[in-house]
Scaffold this motif. Structure first.
Motif, PDB file in Angstrom:
ATOM      1  N   ARG A 180       6.641  -0.634   1.870  1.00 58.60           N
ATOM      2  CA  ARG A 180       7.172  -0.943   3.194  1.00 58.60           C
ATOM      3  C   ARG A 180       6.420  -0.158   4.263  1.00 58.60           C
ATOM      4  O   ARG A 180       6.106  -0.662   5.325  1.00 58.60           O
ATOM      5  CB  ARG A 180       8.667  -0.617   3.240  1.00 58.60           C
ATOM      6  N   TYR A 201       1.895  -7.046  -4.978  1.00 58.11           N
ATOM      7  CA  TYR A 201       2.552  -8.350  -5.082  1.00 58.11           C
ATOM      8  C   TYR A 201       3.409  -8.410  -6.339  1.00 58.11           C
ATOM      9  O   TYR A 201       4.520  -8.942  -6.325  1.00 58.11           O
ATOM     10  CB  TYR A 201       1.510  -9.460  -5.052  1.00 58.11           C
ATOM     11  N   ARG A 240      -1.449  -1.322   2.564  1.00 57.13           N
ATOM     12  CA  ARG A 240      -2.875  -1.139   2.246  1.00 57.13           C
ATOM     13  C   ARG A 240      -3.102   0.177   1.515  1.00 57.13           C
ATOM     14  O   ARG A 240      -3.898   0.250   0.585  1.00 57.13           O
ATOM     15  CB  ARG A 240      -3.704  -1.152   3.532  1.00 57.13           C
ATOM     16  N   ALA A 241      -2.407   1.222   1.951  1.00 62.34           N
ATOM     17  CA  ALA A 241      -2.557   2.510   1.277  1.00 62.34           C
ATOM     18  C   ALA A 241      -2.086   2.399  -0.170  1.00 62.34           C
ATOM     19  O   ALA A 241      -2.686   2.974  -1.078  1.00 62.34           O
ATOM     20  CB  ALA A 241      -1.776   3.581   2.016  1.00 62.34           C
ATOM     21  N   VAL A 242      -1.037   1.626  -0.403  1.00 65.84           N
ATOM     22  CA  VAL A 242      -0.535   1.471  -1.769  1.00 65.84           C
ATOM     23  C   VAL A 242      -1.539   0.695  -2.612  1.00 65.84           C
ATOM     24  O   VAL A 242      -1.795   1.036  -3.772  1.00 65.84           O
ATOM     25  CB  VAL A 242       0.835   0.767  -1.768  1.00 65.84           C
ATOM     26  N   MET A 243      -2.144  -0.336  -2.007  1.00 65.90           N
ATOM     27  CA  MET A 243      -3.162  -1.091  -2.749  1.00 65.90           C
ATOM     28  C   MET A 243      -4.338  -0.197  -3.115  1.00 65.90           C
ATOM     29  O   MET A 243      -4.857  -0.249  -4.227  1.00 65.90           O
ATOM     30  CB  MET A 243      -3.659  -2.265  -1.909  1.00 65.90           C
ATOM     31  N   SER A 244      -4.761   0.635  -2.162  1.00 66.46           N
ATOM     32  CA  SER A 244      -5.915   1.484  -2.442  1.00 66.46           C
ATOM     33  C   SER A 244      -5.559   2.550  -3.472  1.00 66.46           C
ATOM     34  O   SER A 244      -6.438   3.203  -4.008  1.00 66.46           O
ATOM     35  CB  SER A 244      -6.448   2.117  -1.160  1.00 66.46           C
ATOM     36  N   VAL A 254       7.456   4.009  -4.980  1.00 68.32           N
ATOM     37  CA  VAL A 254       6.360   3.056  -4.764  1.00 68.32           C
ATOM     38  C   VAL A 254       6.858   1.899  -3.903  1.00 68.32           C
ATOM     39  O   VAL A 254       6.176   1.463  -2.971  1.00 68.32           O
ATOM     40  CB  VAL A 254       5.801   2.550  -6.102  1.00 68.32           C
ATOM     41  N   ARG A 265       3.161 -12.484   0.089  1.00 65.94           N
ATOM     42  CA  ARG A 265       2.069 -11.998   0.920  1.00 65.94           C
ATOM     43  C   ARG A 265       2.439 -12.000   2.393  1.00 65.94           C
ATOM     44  O   ARG A 265       1.845 -11.304   3.192  1.00 65.94           O
ATOM     45  CB  ARG A 265       0.833 -12.886   0.729  1.00 65.94           C
ATOM     46  N   GLY A 270      -4.233   1.715  -6.201  1.00 67.47           N
ATOM     47  CA  GLY A 270      -4.290   1.027  -7.491  1.00 67.47           C
ATOM     48  C   GLY A 270      -2.994   0.379  -7.929  1.00 67.47           C
ATOM     49  O   GLY A 270      -2.763   0.177  -9.110  1.00 67.47           O
ATOM     50  N   ILE A 271      -2.130   0.059  -6.975  1.00 62.39           N
ATOM     51  CA  ILE A 271      -0.852  -0.572  -7.326  1.00 62.39           C
ATOM     52  C   ILE A 271      -0.890  -2.025  -6.876  1.00 62.39           C
ATOM     53  O   ILE A 271      -1.214  -2.314  -5.727  1.00 62.39           O
ATOM     54  CB  ILE A 271       0.312   0.147  -6.625  1.00 62.39           C
ATOM     55  N   ASN A 272      -0.554  -2.915  -7.788  1.00 64.21           N
ATOM     56  CA  ASN A 272      -0.483  -4.337  -7.451  1.00 64.21           C
ATOM     57  C   ASN A 272       0.813  -4.582  -6.681  1.00 64.21           C
ATOM     58  O   ASN A 272       1.878  -4.735  -7.271  1.00 64.21           O
ATOM     59  CB  ASN A 272      -0.517  -5.178  -8.727  1.00 64.21           C
ATOM     60  N   ASP A 326       3.235   1.312   4.179  1.00 66.76           N
ATOM     61  CA  ASP A 326       1.821   1.013   4.368  1.00 66.76           C
ATOM     62  C   ASP A 326       1.286   0.329   3.118  1.00 66.76           C
ATOM     63  O   ASP A 326       0.904   0.985   2.157  1.00 66.76           O
ATOM     64  CB  ASP A 326       1.043   2.306   4.644  1.00 66.76           C
ATOM     65  N   LYS A 346       9.249   1.894  -1.667  1.00 66.84           N
ATOM     66  CA  LYS A 346       9.404   2.327  -0.275  1.00 66.84           C
ATOM     67  C   LYS A 346       8.037   2.499   0.382  1.00 66.84           C
ATOM     68  O   LYS A 346       7.875   2.244   1.564  1.00 66.84           O
ATOM     69  CB  LYS A 346      10.188   3.639  -0.214  1.00 66.84           C
ATOM     70  N   ALA A 347       7.058   2.957  -0.407  1.00 66.44           N
ATOM     71  CA  ALA A 347       5.719   3.158   0.148  1.00 66.44           C
ATOM     72  C   ALA A 347       5.112   1.825   0.567  1.00 66.44           C
ATOM     73  O   ALA A 347       4.384   1.750   1.552  1.00 66.44           O
ATOM     74  CB  ALA A 347       4.833   3.861  -0.866  1.00 66.44           C
TER      75      ALA A 347
END
Lengths: 258, 338
Positions: free
Chosen positions: B210, B224, B214-218, B205, B134, B220-222, B212, B207-208
């Motif tokens: 790295r 962590y 938050r955008a990756v979380m939104s 995913v 985190r 739907g990708i975990n 942003d 590279k994404a």
């Protein structure tokens, strides 16, 4: 099923230091509803959305999705349940080609569940989605680096990224801000189409004229408090709303936009 | 002399190939074939036949370069998903000690011990660092910097795992050639494997994340879970490097947690161009032999080494490989216009 309560928000609260960003806000959304959230800057609209989508942990209150308590869940878990959002300041992957931006949601658990975990055709799906939001499929635009696109395209790309999740609830945070009239006019029919198809939409917006064309219901926030909720024309007649949001002596229609 | 009606124009080979093909190379002209294959095949062939022409000492340098190369590749993978590590020596040391324990306590043969140490090393590293994925940027870097130091001091103070004396192992490679080629082949395999991985949707995913998170979380990708997976892969690669050297030297001591193994890979990646993997590989193939060649300078060795590194990083901040890649895509040939 239409008419079924999809999203239920009960008494959400959040303070940052001594400032109450959102105080005791609640609402309910049935499937197919189109809710507009309006209010002056700093009214807590984005914080409310951030709490629903899991980016901010509420101090109190509950969020239920299909009867399940999702308060304080992780953003990706909430997204996988089918609540997708866009960001006020678009959050994209600028060094990737535009269509590759949509590969990310297409790799999510939700999409592999819906599509049966089939791989290999994600690029095609991404190009179809971009076509829907007005990227001309046969042009070079979907292949351009996202960072080099004009602002209106970025906003629509962000929208396409949210739609790629095949959401049941779509939350749009100031989608129209910075878009030209022509671009807004291009996106409005899509909003109507999505709503007609039964997608539940929450739209935070400052451009009231456009919002009122599509929204079924409007909620007004000021200083973190909900001061009105109802059909758009009814809400705008309320004196309290006029005072809080537009200033006392303003006639809607002349200065209602922006 | 050209006849007056023939005009010559420059042609970008790269453009022609991209226009005619869609990610699959369907090319016929010999020039095109050479253009596409040369940068991929030549380095591989060169590395594979090089050991035949090298003395034992230079073979050793090559193996060491491959080992540092593996660490640099592992560093680059973490950097790709936004985890800036200063602790490649942690992964390296854990792998080395795992191999030492497999041999010293369990008496496993090298062909069981080496893969086991690789995987268990990767697992231990990802478990150790899972609580801190985190953290971002310099905070993650600080933790990775502290952990090798912690391990080193624990081993030194407690006398566990041989303490300051280290563990002398018995298992070893059957002969020099096996060791040399295993090192080179794994190095090349990891290099091309990672390049393939990062071009896939899975790599996209990473590279994404790295760019942003938050955008990756939104979307739907975990993030962590993805970071821990990347840690496992990177940890396994570096653990292999450590285990490999344990079997090669038939010894493991706490010096495996030393600074060198954290800084060298980072320097190699910076020199070659981070984010490309080939850059990290190229960087270590330059840095390690360079540091050997500079031995003649005696006391000024490290100073001149640092100087070379600084000058090259200032002159070519994008990295040697990124520079070459750019030139490669701009390569032009002369063609007749009819």
């Amino acid at each position: 099923m239409p008419g079924e309560t999809l999203l239920k928000v009960r008494g959400l609260r959040k303070s940052f230091g001594g400032v109450i960003a959102v105080g005791n806000v609640g609402f309910e959304l049935k499937q197919g509803d189109f809710l507009g959230i309006i209010g002056p800057n700093g009214a807590g609209k984005t914080t409310l959305v951030n709490m629903i989508t899991g980016f901010v942990r509420p101090d109190g209150g509950k969020v239920y999705f299909k009867g399940k308590d999702i308060t304080g869940s992780r953003p990706y878990d909430i997204a996988n349940l089918g609540i997708a959002r866009t960001f006020q300041m678009v959050r994209l992957f600028y060094h990737l080609p535009a269509y590759k931006n949509l590969i990310i949601p297409l790799c999510s658990k939700r999409i592999s569940r819906i599509r049966g975990g089939r791989f290999g055709e994600r690029d095609e799906v991404a190009l179809d989605l971009l076509d829907d939001v007005g990227f001309e499929r046969d042009s070079y635009v979907p292949y351009k680096q996202a960072g080099s696109l004009p602002h209106g395209y970025l906003k629509r790309l962000d929208l396409a990224r949210a739609l790629a999740l095949r959401p049941e609830v779509l939350i749009l945070d100031e989608l129209f801000s910075g878009m030209s009239m022509a671009e807004v006019a291009g996106v409005l029919p899509l909003m109507e189409k999505l709503s007609d198809k039964g997608l539940t939409i929450i739209m935070i917006e400052h451009r009231l004229r456009e919002l009122f064309k599509v929204a079924h219901r409007v909620m007004v926030l000021t200083f973190g408090q909900k001061i009105a909720e109802g059909p758009p024309d009814e809400v705008m007649q309320s004196d309290e709303v006029k005072k809080a949001y537009l200033g006392t002596d303003v006639e809607l229609g002349e200065s209602g936009r922006d | 002399m050209q006849p007056p009606d023939v005009k010559i124009r420059r042609k970008r080979l790269d453009r022609g190939i991209k226009a005619r093909t869609d990610s699959v190379f369907v090319i016929a002209a010999p020039g095109d074939i050479i253009y596409v294959l040369a940068p991929r095949v030549l380095p591989v062939v060169a590395l594979l036949i090089l050991p035949f022409f090298l003395s034992e000492y230079h073979q050793e340098v090559l193996v060491h370069a491959s080992v540092v190369g593996l660490l640099a590749l592992s560093w680059d993978l973490l950097a790709c998903c936004g985890l800036f590590s200063l602790g490649q020596s942690l992964f390296f040391g854990v792998g080395a000690y795992m191999a030492g324990m497999m041999d010293y306590y369990l008496h496993l043969s090298i062909w069981i011990g080496l893969p086991l140490a690789t995987l268990s090393g990767g697992a231990i590293c990802s478990i150790l660092l899972a609580p801190v994925v985190r953290l971002k940027g310099v905070y993650f870097a600080m933790v990775t910097l502290m952990l090798p130091l912690l391990f080193r001091k624990i081993i030194e103070a407690s006398g566990l795992l041989g303490g300051t004396l280290g563990l002398s192992t018995r298992g070893s490679f059957p002969n020099e050639w096996v060791a040399v080629y295993l090192g080179i082949i794994v190095f090349l395999g990891v290099l091309f494997g990672l390049r393939k991985l990062i071009d896939s949707d899975y790599g996209l995913v990473l590279k994404a994340i790295r760019d942003d998170d938050r955008a990756v979380m939104s979307a739907g990708i975990n993030i962590y879970a993805r970071k821990v997976q990347a840690l496992f892969v990177a940890g396994s690669i570096a653990s292999f490097a450590g285990a490999f050297l344990t079997y090669r030297y038939e010894f493991v001591g706490f010096s495996v947690f030393a600074w060198d193994y954290a800084i060298l890979p980072l320097a190699a990646a910076a020199l070659g161009g981070p984010g490309t993997f080939a850059g990290a590989a190229l960087g270590s193939m330059i840095l390690v032999p360079l540091s050997e060649a500079l031995r003649a300078m005696g006391g000024l060795r490290i100073a001149s080494y640092c100087l070379v590194l600084m000058v090259s990083i200032i002159a070519l901040p994008e990295g040697i490989f990124s520079f070459l890649e750019r030139k490669y895509h701009q390569f032009e040939s002369l063609v007749e216009v009819k």
